[in-house]
Enzyme design. Structure first.
Site, PDB file in Angstrom:
ATOM      1  N   LYS A 111      -3.285   1.503  -5.549  1.00 55.37           N
ATOM      2  CA  LYS A 111      -2.921   0.092  -5.353  1.00 55.37           C
ATOM      3  C   LYS A 111      -2.878  -0.234  -3.856  1.00 55.37           C
ATOM      4  O   LYS A 111      -2.852   0.683  -3.025  1.00 55.37           O
ATOM      5  CB  LYS A 111      -1.557  -0.177  -5.997  1.00 55.37           C
ATOM      6  CG  LYS A 111      -0.419   0.630  -5.396  1.00 55.37           C
ATOM      7  CD  LYS A 111       0.840   0.564  -6.255  1.00 55.37           C
ATOM      8  CE  LYS A 111       1.974   1.358  -5.644  1.00 55.37           C
ATOM      9  NZ  LYS A 111       3.064   1.596  -6.615  1.00 55.37           N
ATOM     10  N   ARG A 156      13.610  -3.115 -13.234  1.00 59.94           N
ATOM     11  CA  ARG A 156      12.701  -3.991 -12.509  1.00 59.94           C
ATOM     12  C   ARG A 156      11.645  -4.481 -13.502  1.00 59.94           C
ATOM     13  O   ARG A 156      11.478  -5.656 -13.723  1.00 59.94           O
ATOM     14  CB  ARG A 156      12.073  -3.178 -11.360  1.00 59.94           C
ATOM     15  CG  ARG A 156      11.312  -3.930 -10.344  1.00 59.94           C
ATOM     16  CD  ARG A 156      10.714  -2.988  -9.303  1.00 59.94           C
ATOM     17  NE  ARG A 156       9.782  -2.027  -9.885  1.00 59.94           N
ATOM     18  CZ  ARG A 156       9.027  -1.196  -9.185  1.00 59.94           C
ATOM     19  NH1 ARG A 156       9.103  -1.162  -7.867  1.00 59.94           N
ATOM     20  NH2 ARG A 156       8.199  -0.370  -9.795  1.00 59.94           N
ATOM     21  N   TYR A 197       6.626  -6.913  27.769  1.00 66.77           N
ATOM     22  CA  TYR A 197       7.495  -8.048  27.435  1.00 66.77           C
ATOM     23  C   TYR A 197       8.954  -7.633  27.465  1.00 66.77           C
ATOM     24  O   TYR A 197       9.333  -6.585  26.967  1.00 66.77           O
ATOM     25  CB  TYR A 197       7.197  -8.554  26.026  1.00 66.77           C
ATOM     26  CG  TYR A 197       5.896  -9.308  25.891  1.00 66.77           C
ATOM     27  CD1 TYR A 197       5.668 -10.480  26.601  1.00 66.77           C
ATOM     28  CD2 TYR A 197       4.913  -8.845  25.023  1.00 66.77           C
ATOM     29  CE1 TYR A 197       4.473 -11.178  26.448  1.00 66.77           C
ATOM     30  CE2 TYR A 197       3.715  -9.539  24.861  1.00 66.77           C
ATOM     31  CZ  TYR A 197       3.505 -10.706  25.580  1.00 66.77           C
ATOM     32  OH  TYR A 197       2.335 -11.388  25.422  1.00 66.77           O
ATOM     33  N   MET A 225       1.143  -7.377  20.674  1.00 69.56           N
ATOM     34  CA  MET A 225       0.305  -7.633  19.500  1.00 69.56           C
ATOM     35  C   MET A 225      -0.946  -6.760  19.518  1.00 69.56           C
ATOM     36  O   MET A 225      -1.367  -6.240  18.494  1.00 69.56           O
ATOM     37  CB  MET A 225      -0.083  -9.119  19.455  1.00 69.56           C
ATOM     38  CG  MET A 225      -0.712  -9.522  18.129  1.00 69.56           C
ATOM     39  SD  MET A 225      -1.219 -11.242  18.072  1.00 69.56           S
ATOM     40  CE  MET A 225       0.331 -12.093  18.052  1.00 69.56           C
TER      41      MET A 225
HETATM   42  C1  LIG Z   1       3.325   2.987  -6.778  1.00 69.05           C
HETATM   43  C2  LIG Z   1       3.603   3.613  -8.088  1.00 69.05           C
HETATM   44  C3  LIG Z   1       3.418   4.990  -8.286  1.00 69.05           C
HETATM   45  C4  LIG Z   1       3.095   5.946  -7.158  1.00 69.05           C
HETATM   46  O1  LIG Z   1       4.261   6.203  -6.409  1.00 69.05           O
HETATM   47  P1  LIG Z   1       4.232   7.205  -5.144  1.00 69.05           P
HETATM   48  O2  LIG Z   1       5.647   7.352  -4.776  1.00 69.05           O
HETATM   49  O3  LIG Z   1       3.406   6.552  -4.102  1.00 69.05           O
HETATM   50  O4  LIG Z   1       3.625   8.467  -5.625  1.00 69.05           O
HETATM   51  C5  LIG Z   1       3.584   5.479  -9.568  1.00 69.05           C
HETATM   52  N1  LIG Z   1       3.926   4.672 -10.601  1.00 69.05           N
HETATM   53  C6  LIG Z   1       4.149   3.345 -10.431  1.00 69.05           C
HETATM   54  C7  LIG Z   1       4.550   2.512 -11.593  1.00 69.05           C
HETATM   55  C8  LIG Z   1       4.017   2.777  -9.182  1.00 69.05           C
HETATM   56  O5  LIG Z   1       4.237   1.466  -9.014  1.00 69.05           O
END
Ligand SMILES: *Cc1c(COP(=O)(O)O)cnc(C)c1O
Length: 354
Positions: free
Chosen positions: A35, A131, A248, A296
């Site tokens: 993701k 969640r 800065y 930046m």
């Molecule tokens: C992001 C996610 C993972 C992976 O988690 P990591 O800690 O990056 O290994 C697994 N399951 C779900 C549902 C997630 O949202």
């Protein structure tokens, strides 16, 4: 390349991490979590490199799933948050995405489709993260009258796998009780659970962060190699007399005659602006401290103790030596967040560009 700054994506390290995780979680299928553009590593580089190691991939949204489907026409792809409406659910079905059912309206959309036009699903149950996920009652209702196909996976997500073995065990027990009752395959393990809690591995493991070499666990870290290393070259060097200040806000002032190197990378490239003094980069086989505020587009480092340093020299901002783990820890930041927030502006490449 106009600006000598890029994130090197080490495909060999990625594949070694995936193979190590597969071995470490032997007996479970490996769902590689990609993701958020593969945790900022560029999905287009990461997904093809994992295609013959991963048993499947996980993304957050349908849009990410479709992007991955264009890269990999056949692999199982799980959409972790599920779809947002009936049209998206239809698109998921058309492109053979596996969708998560995480709440009652997603279940309703799913059951509204004709039996022969339902995508593969993973059903998420809420075991304590609170969640996403169905409650036990909602799950029991869904499972009535065999409304789920045999290949459905029941999954959950740990809130404290890295820090709380007791809560993790409780969440696992809640999942397995329901999985056994409804005779479904099961999945729970994120990276920390993959590494620390073998009893959570079940049918599928879902590591993300560890794939990219980001382990929060010092004793396991040796086995995982950083996949991303951010490099730049010294833009220019200037000498400062005692009392002159850098950047800065003039937050850092020379207490000795100093040599300051300016690097063409800044917070608009994902380098955290909030870093504390004492944060380091790596050049000439040694560490050098960042001084003054991160701009930046630019970063200033103190190279007084590296007399050979000159314009054009290679600097590792983070990666192999200056690990993301060290960068994040020293600054009380999250390595996950640093990875995920790297903007498009920083080029990623699996070829050496400098
Ligand atoms: C992001 C996610 C993972 C992976 O988690 P990591 O800690 O990056 O290994 C697994 N399951 C779900 C549902 C997630 O949202």
């Amino acid at each position: 390349m106009t600006r000598p700054t890029f994130a090197y994506i080490d495909i060999e390290a990625l594949r070694a991490n995936a193979l190590w995780l597969k071995q470490h979680c032997l007996g479970s299928k490996l769902m590689c979590v990609v993701k958020a553009d593969a945790y900022g590593h560029d999905l287009k580089l990461i997904a093809p490199a994992l295609s013959n190691i991963a048993d499947g991939f996980a993304v957050a949204h349908c849009t990410e799933g479709l992007e991955l489907r264009a890269i990999n026409p056949t692999a199982p792809i799980l959409v972790l948050e599920g779809t947002f409406d009936a049209a998206e659910l239809n698109a998921a079905y058309q492109h053979d995405l596996t969708v998560a059912l995480t709440n009652t309206w997603q279940v309703r959309d799913y059951l509204a489709r004709p039996l022969d036009q339902r995508p593969t699903v993973w059903v998420k149950v809420d075991t304590g993260m609170h969640r996403l996920g169905l409650s036990e009652t909602e799950l029991n209702a869904l499972c009535r009258d065999n409304r789920l196909p045999q290949d459905t996976v029941l999954f959950t997500h740990f809130s404290d796998a890295d820090t709380d073995a007791e809560k993790t065990a409780l969440q696992l027990a809640r999942l397995t009780r329901l999985g056994e009752r409804h005779k479904l395959m099961m999945s729970a393990a994120n990276s920390p659970a993959c590494l620390m809690h073998p009893n959570t591995h079940l049918d599928w493991v879902r590591p993300g962060y560890s794939l990219y070499g980001g382990s929060p666990l010092a004793h396991i870290e040796d086995n995982l190699r950083p996949v991303m290393s951010v490099y730049t070259r010294i833009h220019s060097i200037r000498s400062l007399p005692v009392g002159e200040c850098v950047g800065y806000g003039s937050t850092w002032c020379a207490e000795r005659a100093s040599k300051i190197a300016t690097l063409p990378i800044g917070y608009a490239d994902g380098y955290p602006r909030s870093i504390k003094s004492g944060t380091k980069v790596w050049l000439h086989n040694q560490f050098a401290p960042v001084v003054g505020r991160v701009s930046m587009d630019l970063l200033t480092i103190d190279v007084t103790d590296i007399p050979a340093a000159k314009a054009g020299d290679l600097v590792e901002v983070w990666g192999q030596h200056m690990t993301l783990h060290a960068l994040a820890n020293h600054n009380e930041l999250s390595g996950y967040e640093i990875m995920a927030r790297i903007p498009k502006r920083l080029p990623r490449s699996s070829d050496w560009l400098l």
